[in-house]
Design an enzyme around this catalytic site. Structure first.
Site, PDB file in Angstrom:
ATOM      1  N   HIS A  11       0.826  -1.104   0.089  1.00 49.42           N
ATOM      2  CA  HIS A  11      -0.116  -0.129  -0.026  1.00 49.42           C
ATOM      3  C   HIS A  11       1.012   1.289   0.031  1.00 49.42           C
ATOM      4  O   HIS A  11       2.143   1.209   0.448  1.00 49.42           O
ATOM      5  CB  HIS A  11      -0.894  -0.012   0.991  1.00 49.42           C
ATOM      6  N   LYS A  36      -6.689   6.286  -4.410  1.00 47.47           N
ATOM      7  CA  LYS A  36      -6.289   6.652  -3.010  1.00 47.47           C
ATOM      8  C   LYS A  36      -5.471   5.085  -2.390  1.00 47.47           C
ATOM      9  O   LYS A  36      -6.071   4.137  -2.547  1.00 47.47           O
ATOM     10  CB  LYS A  36      -7.419   6.648  -2.255  1.00 47.47           C
ATOM     11  N   GLU A 188      -6.299  -3.064  13.032  1.00 50.04           N
ATOM     12  CA  GLU A 188      -7.037  -3.200  11.842  1.00 50.04           C
ATOM     13  C   GLU A 188      -8.275  -4.105  12.376  1.00 50.04           C
ATOM     14  O   GLU A 188      -9.231  -3.744  11.558  1.00 50.04           O
ATOM     15  CB  GLU A 188      -6.051  -3.898  11.011  1.00 50.04           C
ATOM     16  N   ASP A 232      -3.731 -12.397  20.978  1.00 47.69           N
ATOM     17  CA  ASP A 232      -4.538 -13.820  20.775  1.00 47.69           C
ATOM     18  C   ASP A 232      -4.862 -13.640  19.206  1.00 47.69           C
ATOM     19  O   ASP A 232      -5.886 -13.227  19.083  1.00 47.69           O
ATOM     20  CB  ASP A 232      -5.650 -14.124  21.904  1.00 47.69           C
ATOM     21  N   ASN A 305      -0.321   6.928  14.955  1.00 43.37           N
ATOM     22  CA  ASN A 305      -1.184   6.812  16.362  1.00 43.37           C
ATOM     23  C   ASN A 305      -0.663   8.273  17.113  1.00 43.37           C
ATOM     24  O   ASN A 305      -0.021   7.853  18.039  1.00 43.37           O
ATOM     25  CB  ASN A 305      -1.237   5.762  17.088  1.00 43.37           C
ATOM     26  N   ARG A 490      -4.121  17.633  17.229  1.00 39.71           N
ATOM     27  CA  ARG A 490      -2.883  17.466  16.725  1.00 39.71           C
ATOM     28  C   ARG A 490      -2.265  18.488  15.960  1.00 39.71           C
ATOM     29  O   ARG A 490      -2.527  18.789  14.811  1.00 39.71           O
ATOM     30  CB  ARG A 490      -3.564  16.069  15.585  1.00 39.71           C
TER      31      ARG A 490
END
Ligand SMILES: [Fe+2]
Length: 575
Positions: A11, A36, A188, A232, A305, A490
């Site tokens: 990507h 995109k 994800e 997990d 993040n 941000r």
């Protein structure tokens, strides 16, 4: 010496060109193809890089890819299944074999390279380990001498997380955590469960988290263990690595994207964010223990993040944090090119990255030609920064197209939509008439570097919108449009050196209003890449509720009655 870095096929295909040790051009293929997150071989971006530098392909000394050649994906998946780290699944294995066959066929870009440039003049072609490319991309441009480097993404060739000690222009890998034990895959999976796109919408989960409480116990799925974390994978990835049925059994069915977001969704997002932050903190704690370094460089998709990054910077754990602005795979083009220097017997370029205005630019003459071709009425103004400051203060929403396009996912004042951060309804107005997106998503501020610490706690140098900072209580009502639900923002700090025109615009706005902060969001429509060319800008302008488009010194208004307030003789009507 000319070294080209290339990332493709997974990507965010991208290209980066170094000339004599300086990064002179970098861009994602999506900006040219208008698809995109385009993952194809970046033919157009390579052409743009060569065009910018005035080079022919054969003037390149080396081409470096940010992946090992043949990542042996099936073998890793099979190993993960055999060792019990992943639920055995013929479907997943078949998928992996297809991916592996594709890798071998493409030679990770080599085949496309040879097809695009059949006559190669003996340039070196190198393949750089994926996490090494991430690590170089952040360490070499951090300006740090001695640093802990933390790479966290969904999945490299095999690794999901790597810790390095970077010192004296060399990288020493200290620890790796292999996929499927992956923080990126964890995030994800929940992005998917919350009804968003699993590749690219992760930051919506981060934004949503601010509205919720971390009421869910995530320890069954992801827990912190000494020195790292344990996912997990049976629960999170299911029998296929994007199978969320087991998560649905625990948390309820996948949210219908068309339905309203509930408190339970908000709380789940907050819980995912909290668990991720705890894991990142433990990784950094372990890295600091191993290296003794309190300067940290971050890269990999999870390093996008900004909330976790901001918390980390504010913590006692570290002294400083640098995040590669193109932290996802687009940045590996930069890292691969950096690593190639060493392979060529050259010193690896190292310096503090000050800006990412690394894409194409368009001259005043080119802008004028496009305006004429489209028969658009535009006004050329001399004091464009002052004019636009006034428009913003009056409540207009302005598309701002200037200079070289930004590299990485953030618009930082050259391909931006700007608005007044002081107006409480501005977030809704921009959402409704321009971005056509969910109303709860936050918008970011651009702030004069000199005033940053007055408006954002602990904020000094945050040029790339990779970190969030707390807005102090005394400022929240002054800039409501860019203060998120959890009172953070941000931030982009804007320095006069990095972007003189953008700095002047915010300074003009500050002089007019007393507030050195404006709202800045990327210049694109929902689902489209950020605009690249003047034509993209015009098409986007007329497909939205934007009030003004400003390209270079040209102002295009939808309101035909608009007149600039500057001295008339200094203006020139174009059409
Ligand atoms: Fe990656």
């Amino acid at each position: 010496m000319n070294v080209l870095g290339v990332n493709c096929y997974l990507h965010d295909s991208s290209v980066a060109l170094f000339q004599d040790g300086r990064l002179v051009f970098a861009a994602e293929e999506e900006r040219f193809s208008r698809i995109k997150k385009d993952a194809r071989f970046p033919r157009q971006a390579i052409a743009a890089a060569l065009d910018f530098a005035g080079l022919t392909f054969n003037a390149l000394d080396a081409i470096a890819f940010g992946w090992n050649r043949g990542g042996l994906t099936p073998l890793h998946t099979l190993t993960a299944e055999l060792t019990g780290r992943l639920a055995p699944s013929p479907m997943m294995l078949a998928d992996s074999f297809i991916a592996g066959a594709r890798e071998l066929y493409h030679g990770n870009g080599l085949r496309a390279l040879r097809r695009s440039f059949p006559v190669m003049a003996g340039q070196k072609v190198l393949f750089v380990d994926h996490h090494d490319a991430h690590a170089w991309s952040t360490y070499a441009l951090s300006g740090f001498e001695d640093a802990l480097v933390v790479v966290v993404d969904g999945r490299g060739a095999r690794q999901a997380t790597s810790l390095y000690h970077a010192r004296d222009a060399s990288l020493k890998r200290l620890r790796t955590i292999d996929w499927p034990n992956s923080l990126g895959s964890f995030y994800e999976a929940f992005t998917d469960l919350l009804g968003f796109e699993r590749h690219g919408d992760e930051w919506k989960v981060m934004g949503l988290a601010a509205y919720g409480e971390p009421t869910y116990d995530m320890s069954r799925i992801l827990r912190v263990v000494p020195g790292g974390y344990k996912l997990d994978a049976h629960l999170a990835l299911g029998r296929h690595w994007n199978d969320i049925r087991r998560l649905e059994a625990l948390f309820g069915p996948r949210r219908d994207p068309e339905k309203l977001i509930t408190d339970a969704d908000r709380n789940l997002a907050a819980s995912v964010q909290k668990a991720t932050q705890a894991a990142i903190f433990e990784l950094v704690r372990e890295g600091v223990r191993l290296t003794g370094c309190r300067q940290v460089c971050l890269a990999g998709g999870v390093a996008m993040n900004s909330k976790a990054n901001g918390r980390l910077l504010a913590s006692e754990l570290v002294d400083d944090v640098f995040v590669q602005p193109a932290a996802t795979d687009d940045g590996t083009a930069v890292g691969a090119a950096l690593a190639a220097h060493r392979a060529l017997g050259q010193p690896v370029p190292r310096y503090r990255l000050r800006d990412v205005y690394l894409g194409p630019e368009f001259s005043g003459r080119e802008l004028e030609a496009v305006l004429r071709a489209y028969k658009l009425s535009a006004t050329r103004v001399v004091d464009v920064e002052r004019q636009v400051a006034r428009l913003l203060a009056d409540g207009s929403i302005v598309a701002w197209f200037q200079g070289r396009m930004e590299f990485g996912p953030r618009a930082l004042g050259n391909r931006s939509i700007l608005a007044d951060a002081r107006q409480p309804d501005m977030k809704d107005r921009v959402n409704e008439c321009v971005k056509f997106r969910e109303g709860w998503r936050p918008f970011a501020p651009s702030c004069l570097e000199e005033a940053a610490s007055d408006y954002f706690e602990g904020c000094r140098d945050a040029a790339f919108m990779t970190l969030t900072f707390e807005v102090p209580a005394s400022r929240r009502s002054e800039i409501p449009a860019v203060t998120h639900a959890d009172n953070t923002a941000r931030v982009q700090t804007v320095s006069r050196e990095a972007n003189p025109r953008y700095w002047t615009l915010i300074n003009e706005f500050s002089q007019l209003t007393g507030t050195p902060v404006i709202m800045n969001t990327s210049f694109n429509l929902r689902g489209e890449p950020i605009v690249c060319t003047p034509k993209d800008a015009i098409r986007t302008f007329y497909s939205s509720g934007l009030d003004f488009l400003v390209m270079g010194d040209f102002v295009i208004a939808k309101d035909r009655a608009w007149q600039p307030e500057a001295v008339r003789r200094r203006e020139r009507a174009l059409v």
